[in-house]
Design a protein around this motif. Structure first.
Motif, short mmCIF file in Angstrom:
data_model
loop_
_atom_site.label_atom_id
_atom_site.label_comp_id
_atom_site.label_asym_id
_atom_site.label_seq_id
_atom_site.Cartn_x
_atom_site.Cartn_y
_atom_site.Cartn_z
N SER A 19 -0.58 -2.49 9.62
CA SER A 19 0.89 -2.74 9.68
C SER A 19 1.07 -3.72 11.01
CB SER A 19 1.57 -1.29 9.70
OG SER A 19 2.82 -1.62 9.43
N GLY A 20 2.20 -4.49 10.94
CA GLY A 20 2.72 -5.34 12.04
C GLY A 20 1.89 -6.67 12.05
N LYS A 21 0.47 -6.76 11.54
CA LYS A 21 -0.41 -7.87 11.51
C LYS A 21 0.00 -8.80 10.52
CE LYS A 21 -3.47 -5.23 14.17
NZ LYS A 21 -4.86 -4.60 14.52
N THR A 22 -0.66 -10.04 10.64
CA THR A 22 -0.43 -11.13 9.58
C THR A 22 -1.93 -10.87 8.78
OG1 THR A 22 0.82 -12.64 10.91
CG2 THR A 22 -0.24 -13.43 8.95
N ILE A 23 -1.50 -11.05 7.25
CA ILE A 23 -2.95 -10.79 6.50
C ILE A 23 -2.54 -11.83 5.46
CG2 ILE A 23 -2.87 -8.18 6.66
CD1 ILE A 23 -1.07 -8.03 3.71
N LYS A 39 3.49 -11.29 6.79
CA LYS A 39 3.51 -10.48 8.11
C LYS A 39 3.55 -9.13 7.54
CE LYS A 39 5.35 -9.28 12.66
NZ LYS A 39 5.72 -7.75 12.01
N LEU A 40 2.55 -8.20 7.63
CA LEU A 40 2.66 -6.88 6.84
C LEU A 40 3.66 -5.88 7.81
CD1 LEU A 40 1.41 -5.02 4.41
CD2 LEU A 40 -0.39 -4.44 5.91
N ASP A 41 4.79 -5.38 7.21
CA ASP A 41 5.66 -4.53 7.82
C ASP A 41 5.38 -3.14 7.36
OD1 ASP A 41 6.77 -6.63 9.33
OD2 ASP A 41 8.21 -6.87 7.75
N ASP A 42 5.05 -2.84 6.12
CA ASP A 42 4.97 -1.64 5.50
C ASP A 42 4.20 -1.71 4.29
OD1 ASP A 42 5.33 1.34 5.34
OD2 ASP A 42 7.46 1.09 4.94
N ILE A 43 3.79 -0.70 3.91
CA ILE A 43 3.02 -0.48 2.53
C ILE A 43 3.67 1.15 1.98
CG2 ILE A 43 0.60 0.04 1.70
CD1 ILE A 43 0.57 -0.82 4.97
N SER A 44 3.71 0.60 0.58
CA SER A 44 4.20 2.01 -0.09
C SER A 44 3.63 1.93 -1.47
CB SER A 44 5.77 1.82 -0.41
OG SER A 44 6.15 0.53 -1.08
N TYR A 45 3.51 2.97 -2.07
CA TYR A 45 3.02 2.99 -3.50
C TYR A 45 4.13 3.60 -4.49
CZ TYR A 45 -1.62 3.27 -1.09
OH TYR A 45 -2.52 2.88 -0.28
N HIS A 46 4.13 2.98 -5.73
CA HIS A 46 4.98 3.37 -6.47
C HIS A 46 4.24 3.93 -7.97
CE1 HIS A 46 8.39 1.39 -4.36
NE2 HIS A 46 7.49 0.74 -4.12
N LYS A 47 5.04 4.94 -8.77
CA LYS A 47 4.46 5.16 -10.01
C LYS A 47 5.77 5.07 -10.83
CE LYS A 47 2.64 9.43 -12.22
NZ LYS A 47 2.59 10.85 -12.26
N ASP A 48 5.28 4.54 -12.21
CA ASP A 48 6.41 4.01 -13.12
C ASP A 48 5.91 4.81 -14.29
OD1 ASP A 48 8.11 3.15 -14.64
OD2 ASP A 48 7.72 0.91 -14.28
N HIS A 59 0.78 2.66 -11.94
CA HIS A 59 0.69 2.79 -10.08
C HIS A 59 0.61 1.60 -9.57
CE1 HIS A 59 0.05 7.14 -10.66
NE2 HIS A 59 -0.73 7.00 -11.72
N SER A 60 1.05 1.43 -8.60
CA SER A 60 1.14 0.07 -7.88
C SER A 60 1.10 0.15 -6.17
CB SER A 60 2.14 -0.93 -8.17
OG SER A 60 3.40 -0.63 -8.07
N ILE A 61 0.64 -0.55 -5.73
CA ILE A 61 0.74 -0.59 -4.18
C ILE A 61 1.83 -1.86 -3.66
CG2 ILE A 61 -0.92 -1.92 -3.69
CD1 ILE A 61 -1.70 -0.63 -0.91
N HIS A 62 2.79 -1.61 -2.90
CA HIS A 62 3.61 -2.76 -2.52
C HIS A 62 3.52 -3.03 -0.94
CE1 HIS A 62 6.45 -2.84 -6.00
NE2 HIS A 62 5.76 -1.92 -6.30
N LEU A 63 2.73 -4.15 -0.59
CA LEU A 63 2.62 -4.72 0.70
C LEU A 63 4.00 -5.11 1.01
CD1 LEU A 63 -0.83 -6.36 0.30
CD2 LEU A 63 -0.14 -3.83 1.16
N ILE A 64 4.79 -4.95 2.11
CA ILE A 64 6.08 -5.13 2.33
C ILE A 64 6.00 -6.16 3.58
CG2 ILE A 64 8.48 -4.44 2.93
CD1 ILE A 64 7.63 -1.76 1.30
N SER A 83 8.27 -8.13 -0.80
CA SER A 83 7.13 -7.18 -1.19
C SER A 83 6.16 -7.90 -2.23
CB SER A 83 7.82 -6.14 -2.03
OG SER A 83 6.92 -5.12 -2.43
N TYR A 84 5.11 -7.70 -1.93
CA TYR A 84 3.87 -8.10 -2.90
C TYR A 84 3.24 -6.91 -3.78
CZ TYR A 84 -0.08 -10.58 -4.71
OH TYR A 84 -1.02 -11.20 -5.64
N GLU A 85 3.13 -6.84 -5.06
CA GLU A 85 2.81 -5.57 -5.76
C GLU A 85 1.34 -6.01 -6.19
OE1 GLU A 85 3.73 -4.44 -9.98
OE2 GLU A 85 5.30 -3.76 -9.00
N ILE A 86 0.40 -4.88 -6.17
CA ILE A 86 -0.92 -4.91 -6.64
C ILE A 86 -0.85 -3.79 -7.48
CG2 ILE A 86 -3.15 -4.82 -6.25
CD1 ILE A 86 -2.63 -5.92 -3.61
N PRO A 87 -1.15 -3.94 -9.02
CA PRO A 87 -1.23 -2.76 -10.01
C PRO A 87 -2.38 -2.11 -9.45
CG PRO A 87 -1.87 -5.09 -10.94
CD PRO A 87 -1.41 -5.38 -9.57
#
Length: 116
Positions: A19-23, A39-48, A59-64, A83-87
Motif C-alpha cells: 500500500s502506497g507503492k506503484t504496482i 499507485k496502490l492506496d488501499d485494498i478491500s475485499y467484497h462479497k456479492d 468474492h473479489s479483491i479491489h485494488l484502490i 479501483s481495479y477488481e480481481i474476481p
C-alpha cells in the motif's frame, strides 16, 4: 523461480505491505493481455451474494488507487474508476515468488508486481 503458494490470508498480509507503492497489474484471460499501472492506496475485499449469473464473482479483491491502462509503448489512458477488481474463487491459487504475486483463477491469471 521459487513459487510459494499462499493462503488468502497470507496473500492479504503481504499485499497490504505494498500500500502506497506503484504496482503493475497484468491480466491474462482468454488469450488477451492487459496491463495497469496504479499507485496502490488501499485494498478491500467484497462479497456479492446477489449475483445475476455465474460470470459475476461472489468474492473479489479491489485494488484502490489512481492508475492508467497501458495502451502501447507511448503511454496509457486513465482508469475509468479508482479501483481495479480481481474476481476470486474458492479454487484461486495465490503464489508469491519474492518479487511478484500471481493469482490463478479459472478465468485467467493476474500478476501483481512493484513498478518502477
Amino acid at each position: 523461480m521459487n513459487n510459494n503458494y499462499l493462503t488468502v490470508e497470507q496473500f492479504n498480509q503481504f499485499i497490504q505491505q505494498w500500500s502506497g507503492k506503484t504496482i503493475k497489474i497484468t491480466k491474462q484471460e482468454l488469450g488477451d493481455q492487459d496491463s495497469i499501472i496504479m499507485k496502490l492506496d488501499d485494498i478491500s475485499y467484497h462479497k456479492d451474494t446477489r449475483r445475476i449469473d455465474d460470470y459475476e464473482p461472489m468474492h473479489s479483491i479491489h485494488l484502490i488507487g489512481e492508475g492508467t491502462t497501458e495502451i502501447d509503448a507511448q503511454g496509457g489512458v486513465p482508469l475509468p474508476a479508482s479501483s481495479y477488481e480481481i474476481p476470486l474463487e474458492d479454487t484461486t491459487q495465490y503464489q508469491f515468488d519474492d518479487i511478484r504475486f500471481s493469482l490463478v483463477t479459472e478465468r485467467g491469471t493476474y500478476t501483481i508486481e512493484l513498478y518502477g
